[in-house]
Design an enzyme around this catalytic site. Structure first.
Site, mmCIF file in Angstrom:
data_model
loop_
_atom_site.group_PDB
_atom_site.id
_atom_site.type_symbol
_atom_site.label_atom_id
_atom_site.label_comp_id
_atom_site.label_asym_id
_atom_site.label_seq_id
_atom_site.Cartn_x
_atom_site.Cartn_y
_atom_site.Cartn_z
ATOM 1 N N ASN A 8 10.851 81.839 -12.487
ATOM 2 C CA ASN A 8 11.775 81.005 -13.250
ATOM 3 C C ASN A 8 11.743 81.462 -14.699
ATOM 4 O OD1 ASN A 8 13.059 78.992 -14.700
ATOM 5 N ND2 ASN A 8 11.971 77.300 -13.746
ATOM 6 N N ARG A 91 15.059 81.805 -9.916
ATOM 7 C CA ARG A 91 16.031 81.024 -10.674
ATOM 8 C C ARG A 91 17.027 82.009 -11.277
ATOM 9 N NH1 ARG A 91 15.493 79.266 -16.835
ATOM 10 N NH2 ARG A 91 17.288 77.870 -17.027
ATOM 11 N N HIS A 179 20.773 74.150 -16.152
ATOM 12 C CA HIS A 179 19.537 73.405 -15.845
ATOM 13 C C HIS A 179 19.656 72.638 -14.529
ATOM 14 C CE1 HIS A 179 18.742 73.520 -20.416
ATOM 15 N NE2 HIS A 179 17.933 74.379 -19.824
ATOM 16 N N ARG A 239 19.249 78.523 -30.098
ATOM 17 C CA ARG A 239 20.695 78.470 -29.847
ATOM 18 C C ARG A 239 21.332 77.312 -30.606
ATOM 19 N NH1 ARG A 239 20.198 78.457 -23.481
ATOM 20 N NH2 ARG A 239 17.966 78.418 -23.918
ATOM 21 N N ASP A 281 9.879 76.213 -32.107
ATOM 22 C CA ASP A 281 8.998 75.388 -31.278
ATOM 23 C C ASP A 281 8.884 73.989 -31.876
ATOM 24 O OD1 ASP A 281 6.655 74.225 -29.999
ATOM 25 O OD2 ASP A 281 6.202 76.249 -29.290
ATOM 26 N N MET A 282 9.293 72.971 -31.113
ATOM 27 C CA MET A 282 9.237 71.602 -31.593
ATOM 28 C C MET A 282 7.818 71.185 -31.950
ATOM 29 S SD MET A 282 11.031 68.901 -32.355
ATOM 30 C CE MET A 282 12.624 69.002 -31.504
ATOM 31 N N ARG A 283 6.822 71.709 -31.243
ATOM 32 C CA ARG A 283 5.439 71.366 -31.542
ATOM 33 C C ARG A 283 5.058 71.788 -32.954
ATOM 34 N NH1 ARG A 283 3.332 74.404 -26.210
ATOM 35 N NH2 ARG A 283 4.948 75.796 -27.045
ATOM 36 N N ILE A 327 9.945 69.363 -24.184
ATOM 37 C CA ILE A 327 10.038 68.394 -25.273
ATOM 38 C C ILE A 327 10.178 66.984 -24.716
ATOM 39 C CG2 ILE A 327 11.411 67.633 -27.241
ATOM 40 C CD1 ILE A 327 12.208 70.557 -27.692
ATOM 41 N N GLY A 328 11.031 66.813 -23.731
ATOM 42 C CA GLY A 328 11.263 65.494 -23.163
ATOM 43 C C GLY A 328 10.028 64.867 -22.568
ATOM 44 N N GLU A 377 11.014 72.600 -11.189
ATOM 45 C CA GLU A 377 12.011 73.562 -10.719
ATOM 46 C C GLU A 377 11.411 74.512 -9.686
ATOM 47 O OE1 GLU A 377 14.718 74.237 -14.680
ATOM 48 O OE2 GLU A 377 12.588 74.754 -14.797
#
Length: 415
Positions: A8, A91, A179, A239, A281-283, A327-328, A377
């Protein structure tokens, strides 16, 4: 016993799995991820079913997805030399307008999918490179393609088209949605664990380095934030998300940018990275004190809130919201800021449950149930691959995992 490998590939990662094929459902023996491909901080992390941890930091980094794939296949072969690889499930991000189910990969189908690479330049070439590499390593294994676009082929026409002359729709210029493997897993999970919600109106927010949202009725996709390409909709790691097409015309006409330069800008230099000037990266952004990092997070959340309201309108109401993706599943901050002051939509967040990363993060009085469900997935891919190895054994299983229901015949339906 036979085994399946799942591959994937994301824009900066490669998830993988090794599954055994018993009589009821594929069982994960090892699952893992190659993270931060293309950077010096690349890592391979994997866990086995008996609790062992494999992999670690890669001293010299991992330059690209092909190198990452070779690391993965070497690890699997070295750690599980007795595995009988009967199938490799892949995938594939883009399946075009015709594929609404997994297919057996052949040289002919591989060539046809290669023609869709311009629709998903950040993913499709890597996906197909993985197919070719696994054919070389496992020439006797069945190669199966599982499409991220397939889940959305149930869209009503009004959610599937652009207001262009119809000849372009007939040529494939339409809203595909992506997705889909993640949404298929969440749909199947809800069907088994919360059938009443599954039968209602659900918005799933798959938030990660790639991000999108999907509106479902009876477990079927009727609307998606992503459109023609995997660049549309929500801002992502690199993106830009939704963009006025006039901006592209301006960049070409007034700034003299080439197609390649614009592609690089929109796919690899925008999103959280472009807004923050710091990281995709959100972290990293959540740990930063910089104003640009805070603004990038705010924009991400603003666009997600806007899409949440839009999809609720498409569905004609809302019964549940599901957060999934990197993230979610892991950012309590993002979930809180998306849900705060959404009482008008029926959402009342339980802040303590959210901070604790509970499965249900809405209050008991919330009209809309808000949940956090880790996606899988790889299991969806393993099930599809198993179907080609043992079609009679897994046919019933997959039908139960992805129950069918007719698309809605309301105002959002086909015309």
């Amino acid at each position: 016993m036979s085994h399946v490998i799942t591959l994937n590939a994301g824009s900066s990662s490669l998830k993988f799995g090794l599954f055994s094929l018993p009589s009821d459902d594929p069982v994960a023996i090892c699952t893992g991820i190659v993270d931060r491909i293309g950077s010096a901080g690349a890592t391979i992390r994997a866990k086995t079913s008996d609790g062992r941890t494999l992999g670690g930091d890669v001293a010299d980094g991992i330059a690209d997805h092909h190198e990452a794939l070779n690391h993965v296949l070497d690890l699997i072969i070295q750690q599980f030399p007795a595995a009988n690889i009967a199938a490799v499930g892949h995938r594939i991000v883009h399946g075009g307008p015709d594929h609404d189910q997994p297919i057996l990969l052949t040289p002919e189908s591989l060539a046809a999918l290669d023609e869709l690479s311009p629709f998903a330049p950040l993913h499709q070439p890597y996906n197909l490179s993985g197919v070719r590499a696994s054919v070389e390593r496992f020439p006797d294994a069945v190669q199966v393609a599982c499409f991220d676009t397939a889940f959305h082929r149930s869209h009503p026409w009004v959610n599937d088209t652009f207001a262009l002359p119809t000849e372009y729709y007939d040529k494939g210029v339409r809203r595909y949605g992506f997705h889909g493997l993640s949404y298929e897993y969440i749909s199947g999970h809800l069907a088994k664990t919360a059938p009443l919600l599954h039968g209602g109106r659900v918005i799933v927010a798959h938030l990660g380095n790639g991000a999108s949202m999907c509106g479902m009725i009876h477990g079927r996709s009727v609307g998606s934030s992503m459109g023609f390409s995997a660049i549309d909709g929500l801002p992502m790691g690199t993106r830009c998300g939704q963009l006025d097409p006039g901006v592209v015309l301006y960049l070409m006409d007034q700034k003299g940018m080439s197609v390649d330069e614009i592609t690089e800008l929109l796919y690899r230099k925008s999103g959280l990275l472009g807004l923050s000037g710091l990281s995709s990266d959100m972290r990293t952004l959540e740990k930063s004190d910089s104003g640009s990092a805070r603004r990038a997070i705010s924009y991400f959340n603003f666009r997600a809130r806007r899409e949440l309201g839009a999809l609720a309108a498409v569905l004609g109401g809302l019964d549940a919201v599901v957060f999934t993706g990197g993230i979610g599943e892991n950012s309590a901050l993002v979930r809180e800021r998306i849900c705060v002051n959404m009482g008008w939509l029926g959402i009342e967040l339980d802040h303590d449950a959210n901070t604790d990363h509970a499965r249900i993060i809405s209050t008991p009085l919330s009209r809309v149930q808000v949940m956090v469900i880790p996606t899988n997935e790889e299991l969806v891919i393993a099930r599809a691959a198993a179907r080609f190895v043992y079609p009679h054994m897994y046919e019933t299983l997959l039908d139960k995992a992805s129950p069918a229901a007719p698309p809605p015949a309301d105002g959002s339906g086909p015309e």
